[in-house]
Design an enzyme around this catalytic site. Sequence first.
Site, PDB file in Angstrom:
ATOM      1  N   ASP A  51      22.485  96.007  50.774  1.00 49.43           N
ATOM      2  CA  ASP A  51      22.681  97.251  51.518  1.00 49.43           C
ATOM      3  C   ASP A  51      22.960  96.944  52.985  1.00 49.43           C
ATOM      4  O   ASP A  51      22.066  96.546  53.732  1.00 49.43           O
ATOM      5  CB  ASP A  51      21.425  98.120  51.377  1.00 49.43           C
ATOM      6  N   GLU A 130      24.255  73.168  73.666  1.00 45.18           N
ATOM      7  CA  GLU A 130      22.989  72.533  74.034  1.00 45.18           C
ATOM      8  C   GLU A 130      21.933  73.621  74.298  1.00 45.18           C
ATOM      9  O   GLU A 130      21.617  73.920  75.452  1.00 45.18           O
ATOM     10  CB  GLU A 130      23.158  71.685  75.291  1.00 45.18           C
ATOM     11  N   GLU A 132      18.543  75.236  75.017  1.00 43.61           N
ATOM     12  CA  GLU A 132      17.202  74.875  75.479  1.00 43.61           C
ATOM     13  C   GLU A 132      16.199  75.910  74.957  1.00 43.61           C
ATOM     14  O   GLU A 132      16.580  77.033  74.633  1.00 43.61           O
ATOM     15  CB  GLU A 132      17.175  74.825  77.015  1.00 43.61           C
ATOM     16  N   GLU A 213      12.601  69.236  78.855  1.00 43.00           N
ATOM     17  CA  GLU A 213      13.509  69.734  79.893  1.00 43.00           C
ATOM     18  C   GLU A 213      12.753  69.948  81.205  1.00 43.00           C
ATOM     19  O   GLU A 213      11.567  69.660  81.327  1.00 43.00           O
ATOM     20  CB  GLU A 213      14.199  71.025  79.431  1.00 43.00           C
ATOM     21  N   GLU A 221      14.731  70.328  74.765  1.00 41.38           N
ATOM     22  CA  GLU A 221      16.108  70.374  74.264  1.00 41.38           C
ATOM     23  C   GLU A 221      16.270  69.349  73.159  1.00 41.38           C
ATOM     24  O   GLU A 221      15.720  68.242  73.235  1.00 41.38           O
ATOM     25  CB  GLU A 221      17.120  70.098  75.383  1.00 41.38           C
ATOM     26  N   HIS A 270      24.459  75.262  77.443  1.00 38.35           N
ATOM     27  CA  HIS A 270      25.749  74.725  77.858  1.00 38.35           C
ATOM     28  C   HIS A 270      26.578  74.469  76.605  1.00 38.35           C
ATOM     29  O   HIS A 270      26.069  73.948  75.613  1.00 38.35           O
ATOM     30  CB  HIS A 270      25.567  73.419  78.633  1.00 38.35           C
ATOM     31  N   ARG A 340      27.168  69.979  89.274  1.00 36.89           N
ATOM     32  CA  ARG A 340      26.492  70.766  88.245  1.00 36.89           C
ATOM     33  C   ARG A 340      26.207  72.193  88.702  1.00 36.89           C
ATOM     34  O   ARG A 340      25.697  73.001  87.931  1.00 36.89           O
ATOM     35  CB  ARG A 340      25.193  70.064  87.817  1.00 36.89           C
ATOM     36  N   GLU A 358      32.586  71.703  79.702  1.00 37.99           N
ATOM     37  CA  GLU A 358      31.237  72.197  79.428  1.00 37.99           C
ATOM     38  C   GLU A 358      31.054  73.520  80.170  1.00 37.99           C
ATOM     39  O   GLU A 358      31.015  73.542  81.398  1.00 37.99           O
ATOM     40  CB  GLU A 358      30.200  71.170  79.902  1.00 37.99           C
ATOM     41  N   ARG A 360      28.762  76.360  81.330  1.00 36.67           N
ATOM     42  CA  ARG A 360      27.326  76.264  81.569  1.00 36.67           C
ATOM     43  C   ARG A 360      26.600  77.615  81.704  1.00 36.67           C
ATOM     44  O   ARG A 360      25.381  77.646  81.770  1.00 36.67           O
ATOM     45  CB  ARG A 360      27.079  75.438  82.843  1.00 36.67           C
TER      46      ARG A 360
END
Length: 469
Positions: A51, A130, A132, A213, A221, A270, A340, A358, A360
């Site tokens: 359903d 990735e 976390e 982390e 992670e 990320h 970063r 990547e 982020r």
Amino acid sequence: MTPQDVIKMVEEKEVKFVDFRFTDTRGKEQHVGVPVSAFGIEKFEDGHAFDGSSIAGWKGIQASDMLLMPDPDTAYIDPFMDETTLVLSCDVVEPADGKGYDRDPRSLAKRAEAYLKSTGIGDAAYFGPEPEFFIFDSVEWRVDMSGSYCKVFSEEAAWAAAEKFEGGNIGHRPAVKGGYFPVPPVDSLNDIRAAMVLALEECGVPVEVHHHEVATAGQCEIGTKFNTLVRRADWTQLLKYIVHNVAHSYGKTATFMPKPIVGDNGSGMHVHQSIWKDGKNLFAGNGYAGLSEFALYYIGGIIKHARALNAITNPGTNSYKRLVPGFEAPVKLAYSARNRSASIRIPFVQSDKARRIEVRFPDPTANPYLAFAAMMMAGLDGVQNKIHPGDPADKNLYDLPPEEDAKIPTVCSSLDQALDHLDKDREFLTRGGVFSNDFIDAYIELKMEEVTKFRMTTHPVEYEMYYSL
């Protein structure tokens, strides 16, 4: 794996139950189990009826009959069930025409892969998320007319230094922003993560790394291998299932909530990604950081549509407590190989095969089927329309002069803002029938319910700020 292979597996492993799993719009896995006596090869041809009207944001009661079509390639033995249980991920199919249901995230992700091939631009999209997460000892909350509160309990937390524990206070714990990468006993969760890694590999997900982390109170992670869009989304759902259940088996609780504690790092996801064709990585070239022009245009598409993407990659009101300017969050829509602080990073790699970007800003509450598909569609729009992202940002974006800072666009600051951008900037998602306007409308309506609930609920911090005025 073929259906015949699954039947053989059922016999060899002496399976007692088969669990059909699918993912709802919000990204939560759902399941229904059948005893092995009710399971046969016909399930792969006829599907399993259920359903659809009871799933939030799906069918109305007047058209509720749906079919779960199991994918034999996803079969694994569940490591947590008391009785031997084989799990199969399923597509949700409309019985009337046998096509994937418009609002089924896995069917949508399959349409995204088909669209990529239909364009001739590429034949495979690879993703490597990735996610976390936090592991707490326990958690409490209450929201009702009399008030609200939430409380995290963690013997590992920096705030537990003066608390009394049975057996004494160990004293070894990560400080605020001190969780990356001290050895045990400061890292108190190594054995739990190891159990998660072994369970993942037992279920067929290759693991590359696990670690504590940055944040105190149990941020972790587990890094798993990249794969194609749908398969990698399947693995992400399996990873979340295993993390939740291994923590539970240790008497602890795990959460992928982006910002469960105040004053320390939140949890992101990320997402590494690249497009391939005929066995060649189209992101590899001789431009900036070894990228091709194709990859730069892909980045341009991500940046152009980032605010609409936020509604899907950062789908909760809590997501925007992580994406706050000035607190080392990837809010600046720029790209860089070294920096970063940029929301799109170019990882350093030795091989052109590993060349990728990547992204982020996503977080792990995102539905992986929708998030990976949406990012790919944004990137492809950049390629198709040659949207160049401009120069890379190799300065620290957290410490720019105000006039430079003002020139760099940012992600959204709230879920309702992101939903508004999605509403206005949706055409790139609807190409090839990947996302339909009907799905996007239903998604916005479902998420606005969360926004409204959040807006209407009095928060304890408001007492602190306004009670005595």
